[in-house]
Scaffold this motif. Structure first.
Motif, PDB file in Angstrom:
ATOM      1  N   UNK A  56       0.826  -1.203   0.000  1.00  0.00           N
ATOM      2  CA  UNK A  56       0.000   0.000   0.000  1.00  0.00           C
ATOM      3  C   UNK A  56       0.865   1.260   0.000  1.00  0.00           C
ATOM      4  N   UNK A  57       1.998   1.188  -0.648  1.00  0.00           N
ATOM      5  CA  UNK A  57       2.892   2.346  -0.754  1.00  0.00           C
ATOM      6  C   UNK A  57       3.385   2.474  -2.187  1.00  0.00           C
ATOM      7  N   UNK A  58       2.443   2.712  -3.132  1.00  0.00           N
ATOM      8  CA  UNK A  58       2.875   2.882  -4.524  1.00  0.00           C
ATOM      9  C   UNK A  58       3.725   4.128  -4.667  1.00  0.00           C
ATOM     10  N   UNK A  59       4.628   4.186  -5.667  1.00  0.00           N
ATOM     11  CA  UNK A  59       4.770   3.227  -6.775  1.00  0.00           C
ATOM     12  C   UNK A  59       5.949   2.268  -6.603  1.00  0.00           C
ATOM     13  N   UNK A  60       6.235   1.831  -5.376  1.00  0.00           N
ATOM     14  CA  UNK A  60       7.394   0.985  -5.131  1.00  0.00           C
ATOM     15  C   UNK A  60       7.351  -0.279  -5.993  1.00  0.00           C
ATOM     16  N   UNK A  61       6.300  -1.048  -5.861  1.00  0.00           N
ATOM     17  CA  UNK A  61       6.196  -2.296  -6.626  1.00  0.00           C
ATOM     18  C   UNK A  61       5.920  -2.042  -8.105  1.00  0.00           C
ATOM     19  N   UNK A  62       5.273  -0.937  -8.422  1.00  0.00           N
ATOM     20  CA  UNK A  62       5.016  -0.620  -9.828  1.00  0.00           C
ATOM     21  C   UNK A  62       6.315  -0.322 -10.563  1.00  0.00           C
ATOM     22  N   UNK A  63       7.229   0.372  -9.915  1.00  0.00           N
ATOM     23  CA  UNK A  63       8.522   0.650 -10.536  1.00  0.00           C
ATOM     24  C   UNK A  63       9.292  -0.648 -10.752  1.00  0.00           C
ATOM     25  N   UNK A  64       9.267  -1.528  -9.772  1.00  0.00           N
ATOM     26  CA  UNK A  64       9.981  -2.796  -9.915  1.00  0.00           C
ATOM     27  C   UNK A  64       9.397  -3.648 -11.039  1.00  0.00           C
ATOM     28  N   UNK A  65       8.065  -3.700 -11.110  1.00  0.00           N
ATOM     29  CA  UNK A  65       7.447  -4.487 -12.170  1.00  0.00           C
ATOM     30  C   UNK A  65       7.749  -3.881 -13.540  1.00  0.00           C
ATOM     31  N   UNK A  66       7.627  -2.565 -13.663  1.00  0.00           N
ATOM     32  CA  UNK A  66       7.881  -1.913 -14.951  1.00  0.00           C
ATOM     33  C   UNK A  66       9.321  -2.118 -15.399  1.00  0.00           C
ATOM     34  N   UNK A  67      10.256  -2.077 -14.462  1.00  0.00           N
ATOM     35  CA  UNK A  67      11.665  -2.290 -14.798  1.00  0.00           C
ATOM     36  C   UNK A  67      11.898  -3.698 -15.330  1.00  0.00           C
ATOM     37  N   UNK A  68      11.359  -4.675 -14.636  1.00  0.00           N
ATOM     38  CA  UNK A  68      11.559  -6.059 -15.063  1.00  0.00           C
ATOM     39  C   UNK A  68      10.845  -6.343 -16.380  1.00  0.00           C
ATOM     40  N   UNK A  69       9.647  -5.803 -16.540  1.00  0.00           N
ATOM     41  CA  UNK A  69       8.907  -6.041 -17.779  1.00  0.00           C
ATOM     42  C   UNK A  69       9.619  -5.404 -18.970  1.00  0.00           C
ATOM     43  N   UNK A  70      10.121  -4.186 -18.787  1.00  0.00           N
ATOM     44  CA  UNK A  70      10.834  -3.537 -19.884  1.00  0.00           C
ATOM     45  C   UNK A  70      12.086  -4.309 -20.261  1.00  0.00           C
TER      46      UNK A  70
END
Length: 269
Positions: A56-70
């Protein structure tokens, strides 16, 4: 549900994009995608935390997911350029080649990865490893810069409201081991130090175990993509976790100082 679908797409991307993938490899990738999606779905569907930090502290996990997906998508497209030449594959191949060349400097993690290749490796294998290492490491560095911007400039995580340590740090027990503040600071610093050292330690471990791993580690595109992505992503994730824990420690210290100052004022009234 959306998070679970995105995770499944992430895991299955190399098997879907890369050419000449055997049916057994595709089936194994789809099984891994299913388990990854199930884990994410259960984690976010549950009202109580389990293992995923900073839910519940975005965008911590969103940044990690976007990095790995890219990193996964870019390398899969770049490695497909030879057999399927389109605009996306061409751009990703050119970008990966450029970044790999720029980051291949003496004493850099990319150069250390290249030194683990066997002496008889051909130029194509060297080029692929250089592209994979350079692209994944650069993406991870950019993710660190972006997260640091959120912490220092956008005052993460206070913009999201009250921060609950128990929910966002389920693996950290605030009641064990004395005062929580020095423990947070210690764990944060350890994560940052290890995160910066691991990209340099990993090539040495590969060199030691190269006989057991065999040439498949560098010759198979799917294995190479996942190896290089994890090599760059895991240390960057540790540094991000360390920065986040130091930020949480600073917030707790500020709250304590504020409460102490208010108590002092009440005593003088």
């Amino acid at each position: 549900m959306t998070r679970a679908i995105l995770m499944a797409v992430l895991v299955a991307t190399p098997a879907l994009v890369l050419p000449d993938i055997t049916s057994d490899a595709q089936q194994f990738a789809f099984i891994c995608a299913f388990f990854a999606a199930s884990l994410v779905f259960i984690e976010y569907f549950s009202a109580y935390p389990s293992i995923l930090e900073f839910r519940f502290a975005p965008p911590f996990n969103r940044i990690r997911f976007a990095t790995m997906f890219f990193s996964i998508f870019a390398l899969s497209s770049a490695f497909t350029f030879g057999s399927s030449s389109n605009l996306v594959n061409g751009v990703m191949h050119a970008l990966a080649s450029l970044i790999g060349t720029v980051t291949d400097v003496p004493y850099s993690p990319v150069r250390l990865v290249l030194l683990t290749l066997p002496a008889n490796a051909d130029m194509e294998a060297i080029s692929y490893v250089r592209m994979a290492a350079g692209m994944s490491y650069t993406a991870s560095l950019l993710s660190l810069i972006l997260f640091y911007f959120f912490v220092r400039v956008l005052d993460w995580p206070t913009k999201n409201g009250a921060f609950n340590v128990w929910v966002n740090l389920p693996l950290f027990d605030p009641t064990a081991g004395g005062d929580v503040l020095p423990r947070l600071i210690r764990d944060g610093r350890v994560n940052i130090v290890l995160g910066f050292l691991l990209p340099f330690i990993f090539p040495a471990l590969v060199e030691i175990t190269s006989g057991a791993l065999g040439p498949a580690l560098w010759s198979d595109p799917q294995t190479l993509i996942w190896t290089m992505t994890i090599w760059a992503f895991f240390p960057a994730s540790m540094v991000m976790r360390g920065i986040a824990m130091l930020r949480v420690a600073a917030m707790i210290d500020q709250d304590r100082r504020r409460a102490y100052a208010e108590a002092q004022q009440l005593q003088h009234i």
